[in-house]
Design a protein around this motif. Structure first.
Motif, PDB file in Angstrom:
ATOM      1  N   GLU A   1       0.743  -1.267   0.123  1.00 21.74           N
ATOM      2  CA  GLU A   1      -0.132  -0.055   0.062  1.00 21.74           C
ATOM      3  C   GLU A   1       0.755   1.334  -0.079  1.00 21.74           C
ATOM      4  N   LYS A   2       2.089   1.296   0.584  1.00 23.05           N
ATOM      5  CA  LYS A   2       2.736   2.494   0.874  1.00 23.05           C
ATOM      6  C   LYS A   2       3.475   3.077  -0.544  1.00 23.05           C
ATOM      7  N   ILE A   3       3.287   2.353  -1.540  1.00 25.10           N
ATOM      8  CA  ILE A   3       3.870   2.728  -2.930  1.00 25.10           C
ATOM      9  C   ILE A   3       2.984   2.500  -4.083  1.00 25.10           C
ATOM     10  N   LYS A   4       2.940   3.508  -5.115  1.00 24.22           N
ATOM     11  CA  LYS A   4       2.169   3.179  -6.133  1.00 24.22           C
ATOM     12  C   LYS A   4       3.128   2.551  -7.140  1.00 24.22           C
TER      13      LYS A   4
ATOM     14  N   PHE B   1       4.522   4.822  -9.782  1.00 24.51           N
ATOM     15  CA  PHE B   1       5.965   5.592  -9.134  1.00 24.51           C
ATOM     16  C   PHE B   1       7.012   4.628  -9.022  1.00 24.51           C
ATOM     17  N   LEU B   2       6.903   3.332  -8.505  1.00 22.32           N
ATOM     18  CA  LEU B   2       7.886   2.173  -8.631  1.00 22.32           C
ATOM     19  C   LEU B   2       8.540   2.125 -10.083  1.00 22.32           C
ATOM     20  N   TYR B   3       7.682   2.143 -11.046  1.00 23.02           N
ATOM     21  CA  TYR B   3       8.031   1.897 -12.579  1.00 23.02           C
ATOM     22  C   TYR B   3       9.258   3.262 -12.770  1.00 23.02           C
TER      23      TYR B   3
ATOM     24  N   SER C   1       3.122  10.641   0.903  1.00 20.66           N
ATOM     25  CA  SER C   1       2.003  10.973   0.186  1.00 20.66           C
ATOM     26  C   SER C   1       1.893  10.156  -0.873  1.00 20.66           C
ATOM     27  N   LEU C   2       0.926   9.311  -1.066  1.00 16.53           N
ATOM     28  CA  LEU C   2       0.530   8.643  -2.180  1.00 16.53           C
ATOM     29  C   LEU C   2       0.147   9.799  -3.580  1.00 16.53           C
TER      30      LEU C   2
ATOM     31  N   ALA D   1       4.730  10.421 -11.078  1.00 19.83           N
ATOM     32  CA  ALA D   1       4.042   9.504 -11.873  1.00 19.83           C
ATOM     33  C   ALA D   1       3.305   9.736 -13.347  1.00 19.83           C
ATOM     34  N   ASP D   2       2.489  10.954 -13.011  1.00 17.57           N
ATOM     35  CA  ASP D   2       1.674  11.181 -14.159  1.00 17.57           C
ATOM     36  C   ASP D   2       2.474  12.457 -15.156  1.00 17.57           C
TER      37      ASP D   2
END
Length: 386
Positions: free
Chosen positions: A292-295, A298-300, A339-340, A347-348
Motif C-alpha cells: 500500500e505505501k507505494i504506487k 511511481f515504482l516504475y 503521500s501517495l 508518475a503522471d
C-alpha cells in the motif's frame, strides 16, 4: 524488372560523373580538424586538409558495401577506401543520383560478386552501374521531395533526443526528491525493496517448452523480448494454453503491472498497458507486486532511473552469467514520498512526458515508411511530379 517511363534515359554512371577514391587513411584524421573527413562508415571524422571543394556522393569501396553514406557540398576529404562521385553531367542532378543510388545500389553491389557478403567493390563496377534519369526538372522535384522527408525525419530525431534528455533529467530529480512539485511539502522516507515490493516469477517446475508457445490464442505469454520502449509490444507475442495460464495465479499479469527482466539482458523495465486478454509470464521476467505505501507507476519510474540501472550494473559487473535473483533485490533501497498523491502526481508528469516522446517516435516511424513508399513511387516513375 522495373518499367520506367519512356522519357527516362538509362546511362552508365561512368558516363555521368567522375569517380575516384581518396588518398588519405585513418592516421590523417585530426581531432577537432577544420574539415569533414569521410571514412568507411556513417561517422564523420575531422581533418586539417581538403582535397575536394565540390558537390559529391560518397560510397565505401570496402566494408558496408552497397551503402551510400553521404551527399556533401563543400570542402572535405575522403579515406582511400571511399569513392567520391563528383563532376556531374549537366543532365544529372546530384541529389537525384544520391536517392537513386540509395534505392538501387545495394542490390547492384551484391550482384557483382558470388560471395555471400561483398567485401570490396572496384572502380569498373561503379562505372557500370546503370542510372535511370528523368528529365532534369523532374530529377530536381524528386530530389526535393525525398530530401524534405529526410529533413523532417532528422528534425524529429533531434527533437526526440532533446525530449528524452529533458525527461531523463526530470526522472532523476523527481523520483529522488531533489525537485518537488508545487503543492507538496510532506516528508519522504527511505525504504528497502523487500519492505514495499514482492517479486513473483515462473518457478523452475513450471518451465515452458518451445513447442508450448502458440502463435494465437486467448492467453498472452510475456517474455523479455516483448519489452519495447518501457511497455509491452504485442506484435510478435506468443500465447499459451488455459492450463498453463491457470497454473500460477502469482504470475497472472494485469494492466498496470510492473515487469522487470531477470535473465539475459537483466533490468529492463516495462509497465503493462491496457490489455484485451489475460496474460502470464515466461521464465525470464519478474512481476513486482507492491504494497500500500507505494504506487505501481511511481515504482516504475524509480526503476527507470539511474538508481536502478546503477544497481543492476553493480550486480552484473565482472559476471558472465546474467541473472537477477530475488535475494539480490534485498539490497535495493530508495526514497519515496509518504503521500501517495505526490507519488501519483510525479508518475503522471513523467508518464505524460514519455507519451509525448512515444508519439514523436511513432510519427518518425510513419514518415520513414512514407519516405520508403515515396522512393519506390518517385524513383520508378509510378508517380510523376512534373
Amino acid at each position: 524488372m522495373v518499367n520506367y517511363p519512356k522519357d527516362w534515359e538509362e546511362k552508365k554512371l561512368g558516363n555521368l560523373a567522375f569517380i575516384k577514391t581518396g588518398n588519405k587513411n585513418n592516421e590523417d584524421k585530426v581531432s577537432g580538424g577544420k574539415y569533414p573527413f569521410y571514412v568507411r562508415s556513417e561517422k564523420v571524422e575531422r581533418i586539417n586538409t581538403f582535397s575536394y571543394d565540390t558537390e559529391a556522393i560518397l560510397v565505401p569501396g570496402e566494408g558496408n558495401i552497397g551503402s551510400v553514406f553521404h551527399y556533401v557540398n563543400g570542402k572535405f576529404d575522403v579515406h582511400q577506401r571511399v569513392y567520391a562521385i563528383t563532376n556531374f553531367s549537366d543532365t544529372l542532378n546530384a541529389k537525384y543520383l544520391y536517392w537513386f543510388m540509395i534505392k538501387n545500389f545495394g542490390s547492384y553491389a551484391l550482384s557483382q560478386t558470388s560471395k555471400a557478403t561483398v567485401d570490396s567493390l572496384r572502380l569498373p563496377a561503379f562505372k557500370n552501374f546503370d542510372v535511370v534519369i528523368p528529365p532534369f526538372p523532374e530529377q530536381q522535384a524528386i530530389a526535393d521531395a525525398l530530401t524534405a522527408f529526410d529533413t523532417h525525419i532528422n528534425n524529429l530525431a533531434k527533437l526526440i533526443e532533446k525530449k528524452k534528455m529533458i525527461r531523463d533529467g526530470a526522472v532523476e530529480d523527481l523520483v529522488s526528491g531533489k525537485r518537488r512539485l508545487a503543492g507538496f511539502s510532506g516528508k519522504w522516507e527511505e525504504i528497502c525493496f523487500n519492505d514495499s515490493v514482492i517479486p513473483k516469477a515462473r518457478i523452475g517446475w513450471q518451465g515452458l517448452k518451445k513447442d508450448e508457445y502458440l502463435q494465437s490464442g486467448y492467453f498472452y505469454l510475456i517474455s523479455g523480448t516483448d519489452f519495447y520502449r518501457g511497455t509491452i509490444s504485442f506484435e510478435e507475442i506468443s500465447y499459451v494454453s488455459k492450463d498453463r495460464y491457470d497454473m500460477d495465479s502469482n504470475i497472472q499479469v494485469k494492466s498496470g503491472d510492473v515487469l522487470v527482466t531477470k535473465d539475459g539482458t537483466i533490468g529492463k523495465v516495462a509497465i503493462v498497458p491496457n490489455i484485451d486478454k489475460r496474460a502470464t509470464l515466461n521464465s525470464g521476467v519478474f512481476v513486482f507486486r507492491v504494497i500500500e505505501k507505494i504506487k505501481r507507476k511511481f515504482l516504475y519510474w524509480i526503476l527507470r532511473s539511474s538508481l536502478f540501472s546503477n544497481f543492476i550494473d553493480e550486480l552484473s559487473a565482472g559476471s558472465t552469467i546474467k541473472h537477477l535473483y530475488q535475494k539480490d533485490l534485498k539490497q535495493l533501497k530508495f526514497v519515496i514520498p509518504t503521500s501517495l498523491s505526490e507519488q501519483q502526481a510525479i508518475a503522471d508528469i513523467l508518464t505524460s512526458m514519455d507519451k509525448e516522446i512515444s508519439d514523436l517516435e511513432e510519427e518518425k516511424e510513419k514518415y520513414i515508411a512514407l519516405k520508403a513508399g515515396a522512393m519506390d513511387d518517385l524513383l520508378t516513375g509510378k508517380i510523376r511530379l512534373v
